[in-house]
Scaffold this active site. Sequence first.
Site, short mmCIF file in Angstrom:
data_model
loop_
_atom_site.label_atom_id
_atom_site.label_comp_id
_atom_site.label_asym_id
_atom_site.label_seq_id
_atom_site.Cartn_x
_atom_site.Cartn_y
_atom_site.Cartn_z
N ASP A 63 0.83 -1.32 0.06
CA ASP A 63 0.00 -0.06 -0.04
C ASP A 63 1.07 1.24 -0.13
O ASP A 63 1.73 1.38 0.85
CB ASP A 63 -0.79 -0.05 1.30
CG ASP A 63 -1.78 0.95 1.34
OD1 ASP A 63 -1.61 1.98 0.53
OD2 ASP A 63 -2.92 0.93 1.86
N ASP A 114 3.49 -1.46 -8.60
CA ASP A 114 2.80 -0.78 -9.68
C ASP A 114 2.71 0.74 -9.56
O ASP A 114 2.28 1.48 -10.38
CB ASP A 114 1.21 -1.44 -9.85
CG ASP A 114 0.60 -1.09 -8.79
OD1 ASP A 114 1.16 -1.49 -7.46
OD2 ASP A 114 -0.48 -0.72 -8.85
#
Length: 229
Positions: free
Chosen positions: A124, A160
């Site tokens: 995260d 990502d």
Amino acid sequence: MGKDKLKRFAENARMENVLEPSIDEVLAKDSPFKGKWSTYFDNYNPIVLELACGKGEYTVGMARKFPNKNFIGIDIKGARMWRGAKTALHEEMANLYFLRTRIEFIERFFDKDEISEIWITFADPHKKKRNAKHRLTHPLFLDRYRNLLIPKGTINLKSDSTFLTDFTLDVIHEQGLKVLYQSLDVYGIGKEKFPEELNALMEIKTFYEKRWLKEGKKIKFIQFRIDRN
């Protein structure tokens, strides 16, 4: 809480490759595993951590490819790591444990020079400024890792998230850390940019990574080293 979660929690409690210390145990004293992981693995092979391992797909994939190393997946979500633990037991993988705890407590479980490598895969990014200290490449976390890694031990970020990648590069620059390998488009550049072992590790793709690649997202990677002061 759903029945599936309760069932998974019950199974975790019975699985020999899952460690779930209570918060009271963690706050009271260091884990009995600290400094003694070689005893539990029954060998002195290098120990690799995956932080925020989720379902453990990457941890399991690394343990399959490198049976001469020991791997520990760490996450606070027990219902997620259940999947990886089940797979590891089914495949009789002796070089893999899962540890359910908060990464803030990592120094309770590992001793100085006990870890050879750390992987942070698709964590995260915690984009809100007030949550910056929760980013796993924040200086507060790097200070914890520094105490555990062997000399020249490495940290690997695969993500990502452009935000988390840029943040990590800024921290690396500010602290004068050494980047060993870097790519802002892992699969677009080509495997020849990495050594053989890293290429093998890049072949491991989680469910979400596959989905992000289909959506056209670029996967970033940084391998860097933290030197002690």
